[in-house]
Structure formats: structure tokens, C-alpha cells
Design a protein around this motif. Structure first.
Motif, PDB file in Angstrom:
ATOM      1  N   UNK A 229      10.922  10.696 -11.573  1.00  0.00           N
ATOM      2  CA  UNK A 229      10.816  10.097 -10.237  1.00  0.00           C
ATOM      3  C   UNK A 229       9.457  10.423  -9.629  1.00  0.00           C
ATOM      4  N   UNK A 230       9.026  11.667  -9.773  1.00  0.00           N
ATOM      5  CA  UNK A 230       7.730  12.083  -9.231  1.00  0.00           C
ATOM      6  C   UNK A 230       6.601  11.279  -9.883  1.00  0.00           C
ATOM      7  N   UNK A 231       6.652  11.120 -11.198  1.00  0.00           N
ATOM      8  CA  UNK A 231       5.632  10.336 -11.899  1.00  0.00           C
ATOM      9  C   UNK A 231       5.683   8.864 -11.483  1.00  0.00           C
ATOM     10  N   UNK A 232       6.897   8.337 -11.331  1.00  0.00           N
ATOM     11  CA  UNK A 232       7.045   6.938 -10.893  1.00  0.00           C
ATOM     12  C   UNK A 232       6.474   6.762  -9.494  1.00  0.00           C
ATOM     13  N   UNK A 233       6.720   7.737  -8.609  1.00  0.00           N
ATOM     14  CA  UNK A 233       6.180   7.654  -7.252  1.00  0.00           C
ATOM     15  C   UNK A 233       4.659   7.690  -7.276  1.00  0.00           C
ATOM     16  N   UNK A 234       4.095   8.547  -8.158  1.00  0.00           N
ATOM     17  CA  UNK A 234       2.632   8.597  -8.280  1.00  0.00           C
ATOM     18  C   UNK A 234       2.093   7.255  -8.764  1.00  0.00           C
ATOM     19  N   UNK A 235       2.768   6.659  -9.754  1.00  0.00           N
ATOM     20  CA  UNK A 235       2.320   5.360 -10.261  1.00  0.00           C
ATOM     21  C   UNK A 235       2.423   4.299  -9.166  1.00  0.00           C
ATOM     22  N   UNK A 236       3.491   4.352  -8.386  1.00  0.00           N
ATOM     23  CA  UNK A 236       3.657   3.392  -7.286  1.00  0.00           C
ATOM     24  C   UNK A 236       2.532   3.568  -6.265  1.00  0.00           C
ATOM     25  N   UNK A 237       2.252   4.824  -5.897  1.00  0.00           N
ATOM     26  CA  UNK A 237       1.175   5.086  -4.941  1.00  0.00           C
ATOM     27  C   UNK A 237      -0.160   4.572  -5.472  1.00  0.00           C
ATOM     28  N   UNK A 238      -0.431   4.830  -6.765  1.00  0.00           N
ATOM     29  CA  UNK A 238      -1.687   4.373  -7.366  1.00  0.00           C
ATOM     30  C   UNK A 238      -1.736   2.848  -7.386  1.00  0.00           C
ATOM     31  N   UNK A 239      -0.623   2.224  -7.747  1.00  0.00           N
ATOM     32  CA  UNK A 239      -0.578   0.755  -7.769  1.00  0.00           C
ATOM     33  C   UNK A 239      -0.803   0.192  -6.371  1.00  0.00           C
ATOM     34  N   UNK A 240      -0.208   0.815  -5.358  1.00  0.00           N
ATOM     35  CA  UNK A 240      -0.392   0.349  -3.978  1.00  0.00           C
ATOM     36  C   UNK A 240      -1.838   0.541  -3.532  1.00  0.00           C
ATOM     37  N   UNK A 241      -2.449   1.666  -3.949  1.00  0.00           N
ATOM     38  CA  UNK A 241      -3.850   1.913  -3.599  1.00  0.00           C
ATOM     39  C   UNK A 241      -4.740   0.853  -4.249  1.00  0.00           C
ATOM     40  N   UNK A 242      -4.512   0.589  -5.532  1.00  0.00           N
ATOM     41  CA  UNK A 242      -5.309  -0.405  -6.250  1.00  0.00           C
ATOM     42  C   UNK A 242      -5.088  -1.790  -5.638  1.00  0.00           C
ATOM     43  N   UNK A 243      -3.824  -2.108  -5.315  1.00  0.00           N
ATOM     44  CA  UNK A 243      -3.523  -3.403  -4.689  1.00  0.00           C
ATOM     45  C   UNK A 243      -4.269  -3.528  -3.375  1.00  0.00           C
ATOM     46  N   UNK A 244      -4.272  -2.451  -2.589  1.00  0.00           N
ATOM     47  CA  UNK A 244      -4.998  -2.473  -1.309  1.00  0.00           C
ATOM     48  C   UNK A 244      -6.487  -2.698  -1.516  1.00  0.00           C
ATOM     49  N   UNK A 245      -7.055  -2.033  -2.531  1.00  0.00           N
ATOM     50  CA  UNK A 245      -8.471  -2.231  -2.822  1.00  0.00           C
ATOM     51  C   UNK A 245      -8.745  -3.673  -3.227  1.00  0.00           C
ATOM     52  N   UNK A 246      -7.859  -4.226  -4.059  1.00  0.00           N
ATOM     53  CA  UNK A 246      -8.038  -5.606  -4.507  1.00  0.00           C
ATOM     54  C   UNK A 246      -7.943  -6.561  -3.324  1.00  0.00           C
ATOM     55  N   UNK A 247      -6.960  -6.330  -2.455  1.00  0.00           N
ATOM     56  CA  UNK A 247      -6.793  -7.196  -1.280  1.00  0.00           C
ATOM     57  C   UNK A 247      -8.019  -7.091  -0.376  1.00  0.00           C
TER      58      UNK A 247
END
Length: 161
Positions: A62-80
Motif C-alpha cells: 500500500x505504501x509503495x502504491x501510494x508513492x507511485x500514485x503521488x509520483x503519477x499525480x506529480x508527473x500528471x501535474x507537470x504535464x498539465x
């Protein structure tokens, strides 16, 4: 549970026995019950240990999944944000290009008016030149006639005189 739980050694015989045998039997039963409970406790400890291990593993996933989600959201924000910035730049470039096109169209229109005016001026100048040429011809012809007449008059006078 212990595999010996269902064996013949664990079966209680209800045959008639002496009181000392009863005490021994009771004591054997207590020991057997203690062994069964001990086996059950060991089984519970193993189950709890497996459950704890599974819980820790699940928590880590769960902790690793949350980190991946946070990273994906950060990357998505950068892309947007990058796409938004590029869109704004493209919009500015389009606005600037439209303004340059309008300015160029205005310049072309002004040049067309100047060309029309120059053509009109050239036409007027040609007409004026034609009139000047005509005036010069008339003057030259008039002077030539006068000169011819004067020369003719002189010739006539010299013949008559």
C-alpha cells in the motif's frame, strides 16, 4: 491441531477401573488436554505470525502504491502545466501572427491606394505633357508659318522691288 489427537492413545476407556487408575487417567487426560491446548496455541501463534507478516507485506505494498500514485499525480501535474504553458505560448503566437497579418493587410491596402494615386497622377502628367507638346507644336508651326510668310513677303518684296 496435533496429528495424535485422533489416535488410540488419546481415547478414553470407560471400563471399570480402580480409583488409582482413575487418578492416573484424569492426570493423563489433563496432560493430553494441555498438549492439545499447547498445540492449538502454537497453531494460533503461527497463524498470528503469518497474519502479521501478511499485514506488513500489505502495508508495504500500500505504501509503495501510494508513492507511485503521488509520483503519477506529480508527473500528471507537470504535464498539465507544461501543456497549459505551451497552449498559452501558441495562443500568444497566434494572436501576434494575426496582428502582423492585419498590419500587413493594412500596409497592402495603403500601398494599393498609393499605387492608384500614382497612376492617376501619371495619367494627369501624361495629359499635361500631351497638352504641352501640342502647345509647342502649335507655337513652332505658328512661328514657322510666320517665318515662311515673312520669308515669302521678303521674297515677294524683292521680286517687286
Amino acid at each position: 491441531m496435533d496429528a495424535s489427537f485422533g489416535s488410540k492413545d488419546n481415547l478414553l476407556s470407560f471400563t471399570q477401573s480402580s480409583p488409582t487408575d482413575h487418578g492416573r487417567t484424569v492426570l493423563n487426560l489433563v496432560f493430553q488436554a494441555a498438549e492439545v491446548f499447547s498445540g492449538m496455541e502454537e497453531q494460533v501463534r503461527k497463524t498470528e505470525a503469518r497474519a502479521q507478516s501478511m499485514r506488513k507485506s500489505a502495508e508495504e505494498r500500500v505504501r509503495l502504491a501510494e508513492k507511485r500514485i503521488e509520483e503519477a499525480e506529480r508527473v500528471r501535474g507537470e504535464i498539465v502545466n507544461d501543456a497549459r504553458r505551451k497552449l498559452q505560448e501558441a495562443s500568444k503566437a497566434l494572436t501576434n501572427a494575426q496582428a502582423r497579418i492585419l498590419a500587413t493587410e493594412d500596409q497592402v491596402t495603403a500601398l494599393e491606394f498609393r499605387a492608384q494615386s500614382a497612376e492617376a497622377n501619371m495619367h494627369e502628367a501624361k495629359q499635361a505633357l500631351v497638352q504641352v507638346e501640342e502647345a509647342i507644336r502649335e507655337r513652332l508651326l505658328s512661328e514657322k508659318r510666320s517665318s515662311i510668310e515673312a520669308h515669302h513677303d521678303l521674297a515677294s518684296a524683292s521680286e517687286n522691288g
